[in-house]
Scaffold this motif. Structure first.
Motif, PDB file in Angstrom:
ATOM      1  N   GLU A  15       0.871  -1.171   0.000  1.00  0.00           N
ATOM      2  CA  GLU A  15       0.000   0.000   0.000  1.00  0.00           C
ATOM      3  C   GLU A  15       0.906   1.218   0.000  1.00  0.00           C
ATOM      4  O   GLU A  15       1.794   1.342   0.860  1.00  0.00           O
ATOM      5  CB  GLU A  15      -0.906   0.005   1.228  1.00  0.00           C
ATOM      6  N   ILE A  16       0.697   2.103  -0.988  1.00  0.00           N
ATOM      7  CA  ILE A  16       1.532   3.294  -1.084  1.00  0.00           C
ATOM      8  C   ILE A  16       0.665   4.545  -1.066  1.00  0.00           C
ATOM      9  O   ILE A  16      -0.513   4.507  -1.418  1.00  0.00           O
ATOM     10  CB  ILE A  16       2.435   3.282  -2.342  1.00  0.00           C
ATOM     11  N   SER A  17       1.260   5.647  -0.663  1.00  0.00           N
ATOM     12  CA  SER A  17       0.540   6.916  -0.540  1.00  0.00           C
ATOM     13  C   SER A  17      -0.091   7.302  -1.872  1.00  0.00           C
ATOM     14  O   SER A  17       0.545   7.205  -2.921  1.00  0.00           O
ATOM     15  CB  SER A  17       1.502   8.022  -0.109  1.00  0.00           C
ATOM     16  N   LYS A  19      -2.407   5.975  -3.691  1.00  0.00           N
ATOM     17  CA  LYS A  19      -2.956   4.961  -4.593  1.00  0.00           C
ATOM     18  C   LYS A  19      -3.959   4.117  -3.821  1.00  0.00           C
ATOM     19  O   LYS A  19      -3.638   3.558  -2.779  1.00  0.00           O
ATOM     20  CB  LYS A  19      -1.835   4.095  -5.165  1.00  0.00           C
ATOM     21  N   MET A  20      -5.178   4.023  -4.362  1.00  0.00           N
ATOM     22  CA  MET A  20      -6.263   3.374  -3.634  1.00  0.00           C
ATOM     23  C   MET A  20      -6.097   1.856  -3.583  1.00  0.00           C
ATOM     24  O   MET A  20      -6.449   1.233  -2.591  1.00  0.00           O
ATOM     25  CB  MET A  20      -7.607   3.731  -4.297  1.00  0.00           C
ATOM     26  N   THR A  21      -5.600   1.267  -4.666  1.00  0.00           N
ATOM     27  CA  THR A  21      -5.485  -0.188  -4.715  1.00  0.00           C
ATOM     28  C   THR A  21      -4.050  -0.623  -4.433  1.00  0.00           C
ATOM     29  O   THR A  21      -3.101   0.067  -4.794  1.00  0.00           O
ATOM     30  CB  THR A  21      -5.918  -0.724  -6.086  1.00  0.00           C
ATOM     31  N   PRO A  22      -3.870  -1.776  -3.795  1.00  0.00           N
ATOM     32  CA  PRO A  22      -2.510  -2.249  -3.505  1.00  0.00           C
ATOM     33  C   PRO A  22      -1.756  -2.609  -4.787  1.00  0.00           C
ATOM     34  O   PRO A  22      -2.350  -2.933  -5.814  1.00  0.00           O
ATOM     35  CB  PRO A  22      -2.740  -3.500  -2.637  1.00  0.00           C
ATOM     36  N   ILE A  23      -0.429  -2.568  -4.715  1.00  0.00           N
ATOM     37  CA  ILE A  23       0.440  -3.075  -5.768  1.00  0.00           C
ATOM     38  C   ILE A  23       0.836  -4.494  -5.374  1.00  0.00           C
ATOM     39  O   ILE A  23       1.252  -4.736  -4.241  1.00  0.00           O
ATOM     40  CB  ILE A  23       1.696  -2.198  -5.908  1.00  0.00           C
ATOM     41  N   ARG A  24       0.698  -5.432  -6.309  1.00  0.00           N
ATOM     42  CA  ARG A  24       0.996  -6.831  -5.994  1.00  0.00           C
ATOM     43  C   ARG A  24       2.110  -7.353  -6.885  1.00  0.00           C
ATOM     44  O   ARG A  24       2.224  -6.969  -8.047  1.00  0.00           O
ATOM     45  CB  ARG A  24      -0.254  -7.694  -6.178  1.00  0.00           C
ATOM     46  N   GLY A  25       2.924  -8.241  -6.345  1.00  0.00           N
ATOM     47  CA  GLY A  25       3.978  -8.860  -7.122  1.00  0.00           C
ATOM     48  C   GLY A  25       4.949  -9.600  -6.230  1.00  0.00           C
ATOM     49  O   GLY A  25       4.812  -9.615  -5.001  1.00  0.00           O
ATOM     50  N   VAL A  46       9.797   0.857  -6.402  1.00  0.00           N
ATOM     51  CA  VAL A  46       8.943   1.623  -5.489  1.00  0.00           C
ATOM     52  C   VAL A  46       9.794   2.275  -4.401  1.00  0.00           C
ATOM     53  O   VAL A  46      10.329   1.578  -3.523  1.00  0.00           O
ATOM     54  CB  VAL A  46       7.889   0.698  -4.831  1.00  0.00           C
ATOM     55  N   PRO A  47       9.951   3.617  -4.416  1.00  0.00           N
ATOM     56  CA  PRO A  47      10.686   4.286  -3.338  1.00  0.00           C
ATOM     57  C   PRO A  47      10.006   4.047  -1.991  1.00  0.00           C
ATOM     58  O   PRO A  47       8.778   4.126  -1.873  1.00  0.00           O
ATOM     59  CB  PRO A  47      10.631   5.768  -3.736  1.00  0.00           C
ATOM     60  N   LEU A  48      10.804   3.757  -0.974  1.00  0.00           N
ATOM     61  CA  LEU A  48      10.249   3.410   0.336  1.00  0.00           C
ATOM     62  C   LEU A  48       9.553   4.580   1.026  1.00  0.00           C
ATOM     63  O   LEU A  48       8.736   4.367   1.925  1.00  0.00           O
ATOM     64  CB  LEU A  48      11.373   2.895   1.245  1.00  0.00           C
ATOM     65  N   ILE A  49       9.853   5.799   0.606  1.00  0.00           N
ATOM     66  CA  ILE A  49       9.307   6.974   1.291  1.00  0.00           C
ATOM     67  C   ILE A  49       7.773   6.965   1.291  1.00  0.00           C
ATOM     68  O   ILE A  49       7.141   7.513   2.186  1.00  0.00           O
ATOM     69  CB  ILE A  49       9.861   8.275   0.664  1.00  0.00           C
ATOM     70  N   HIS A  50       7.169   6.311   0.287  1.00  0.00           N
ATOM     71  CA  HIS A  50       5.705   6.308   0.195  1.00  0.00           C
ATOM     72  C   HIS A  50       5.071   4.981   0.630  1.00  0.00           C
ATOM     73  O   HIS A  50       3.860   4.807   0.521  1.00  0.00           O
ATOM     74  CB  HIS A  50       5.254   6.648  -1.228  1.00  0.00           C
ATOM     75  N   LEU A  51       5.897   4.058   1.119  1.00  0.00           N
ATOM     76  CA  LEU A  51       5.360   2.770   1.547  1.00  0.00           C
ATOM     77  C   LEU A  51       4.595   2.926   2.852  1.00  0.00           C
ATOM     78  O   LEU A  51       5.137   3.374   3.856  1.00  0.00           O
ATOM     79  CB  LEU A  51       6.504   1.760   1.731  1.00  0.00           C
ATOM     80  N   GLN A  52       3.316   2.535   2.836  1.00  0.00           N
ATOM     81  CA  GLN A  52       2.516   2.572   4.055  1.00  0.00           C
ATOM     82  C   GLN A  52       2.410   1.198   4.703  1.00  0.00           C
ATOM     83  O   GLN A  52       2.359   1.090   5.928  1.00  0.00           O
ATOM     84  CB  GLN A  52       1.111   3.113   3.742  1.00  0.00           C
ATOM     85  N   GLN A  53       2.373   0.155   3.856  1.00  0.00           N
ATOM     86  CA  GLN A  53       2.264  -1.193   4.411  1.00  0.00           C
ATOM     87  C   GLN A  53       2.789  -2.197   3.394  1.00  0.00           C
ATOM     88  O   GLN A  53       2.581  -2.057   2.192  1.00  0.00           O
ATOM     89  CB  GLN A  53       0.802  -1.504   4.746  1.00  0.00           C
ATOM     90  N   LEU A  54       3.490  -3.206   3.899  1.00  0.00           N
ATOM     91  CA  LEU A  54       3.990  -4.323   3.097  1.00  0.00           C
ATOM     92  C   LEU A  54       3.563  -5.603   3.781  1.00  0.00           C
ATOM     93  O   LEU A  54       3.796  -5.782   4.976  1.00  0.00           O
ATOM     94  CB  LEU A  54       5.520  -4.250   2.987  1.00  0.00           C
ATOM     95  N   ARG A  55       2.918  -6.509   3.024  1.00  0.00           N
ATOM     96  CA  ARG A  55       2.423  -7.748   3.627  1.00  0.00           C
ATOM     97  C   ARG A  55       2.400  -8.847   2.572  1.00  0.00           C
ATOM     98  O   ARG A  55       2.471  -8.579   1.375  1.00  0.00           O
ATOM     99  CB  ARG A  55       1.017  -7.533   4.189  1.00  0.00           C
ATOM    100  N   LEU A  56       2.291 -10.098   3.033  1.00  0.00           N
ATOM    101  CA  LEU A  56       2.107 -11.216   2.113  1.00  0.00           C
ATOM    102  C   LEU A  56       0.815 -11.024   1.332  1.00  0.00           C
ATOM    103  O   LEU A  56      -0.179 -10.523   1.871  1.00  0.00           O
ATOM    104  CB  LEU A  56       2.046 -12.538   2.869  1.00  0.00           C
TER     105      LEU A  56
END
Length: 221
Positions: A15-17, A19-25, A46-56
């Motif tokens: 989930e990034i700042s 963007k409504m839908t998650p990025i998957r890969g 994906v620059p980490l500065i905008h990362l809100q959440q990372l999950r499986l």
């Protein structure tokens, strides 16, 4: 030094700042300020500065082969700046704001901004703090299937400064579009840059004041 993330080589959701839908890969690589995913078709940086959440990923692991990295080998660790430098001159898609991606080429990387040349917007100056992701395309691809004659890779017509702040000051008095024109009050004549505030004269001639930190892009139409 390269740190091995516990989700490396796993299917993840980001989930990034903005963007409504998650990025998957599949999480391919991690650097101190950037993540690399492959979604089965494309690499996403994906620059980490905008990362809100990372999950499986909730959609399971999936199975697909990861092709060869589109860039030349990068010495460890990979970094945001190294990726941008490697992307220079390569047809890419970038996402900054709203629902719209820009297609074109990174032409120059400065201290805290880079220059992107697009067939739609032409020369766009983009703050390094606001790029959400970059997708490099096949080396033989061109934007909108334009030929090299229709869309030649041109040097920036702007006289470039070292920082985004200095670049905006160089454009005082010019008619500019901020943030790709997503808001009509972000298009007009740049009147002043005073510390953290930007003054813009909108279509009706009224002054609009914007905080410098929230200006993502600027281009001269």
């Amino acid at each position: 030094m390269k740190n091995r993330h516990p989700l490396l080589e796993r299917q993840v959701e980001l989930e990034i700042s903005g963007k409504m839908t998650p990025i998957r890969g599949k999480l391919i690589e991690c650097g101190p300020d950037i993540l690399v995913l492959h979604n089965g078709v494309q690499f996403l940086y994906v620059p980490l500065i905008h990362l809100q959440q990372l999950r499986l990923s909730s959609q399971g692991e999936g199975t697909f082969e990861t092709p060869e990295n589109p860039f030349e080998p990068i010495s460890d660790p990979i970094s945001y700046r190294k990726i941008l430098m490697n992307a220079k001159g390569m047809f890419s898609e970038i996402y900054i704001t709203g629902n719209q991606s820009i297609h074109g080429y990174v032409t120059t990387v400065m201290n805290d901004f880079f220059v992107f040349y697009s067939p739609v917007y032409h020369t766009v100056v983009i703050s390094l703090h606001h790029l959400k992701y970059l997708i490099p395309y096949n080396p033989n691809s061109t934007p909108y299937t334009l030929t090299a004659e229709q869309f030649p890779l041109k040097p920036s017509p702007l006289t470039l400064a070292r920082t985004f702040d200095q670049q905006l000051r160089k454009l005082i008095g010019e008619f500019v579009v901020l943030d790709l024109g997503e808001n009509p009050n972000k298009t007009g004549v740049l009147k002043n840059v005073d510390q953290s505030m930007i003054e813009l004269a909108n279509a009706s001639g009224n002054s609009v004041y914007l905080h410098f930190d929230h200006v993502k892009t600027v281009h001269v139409p």
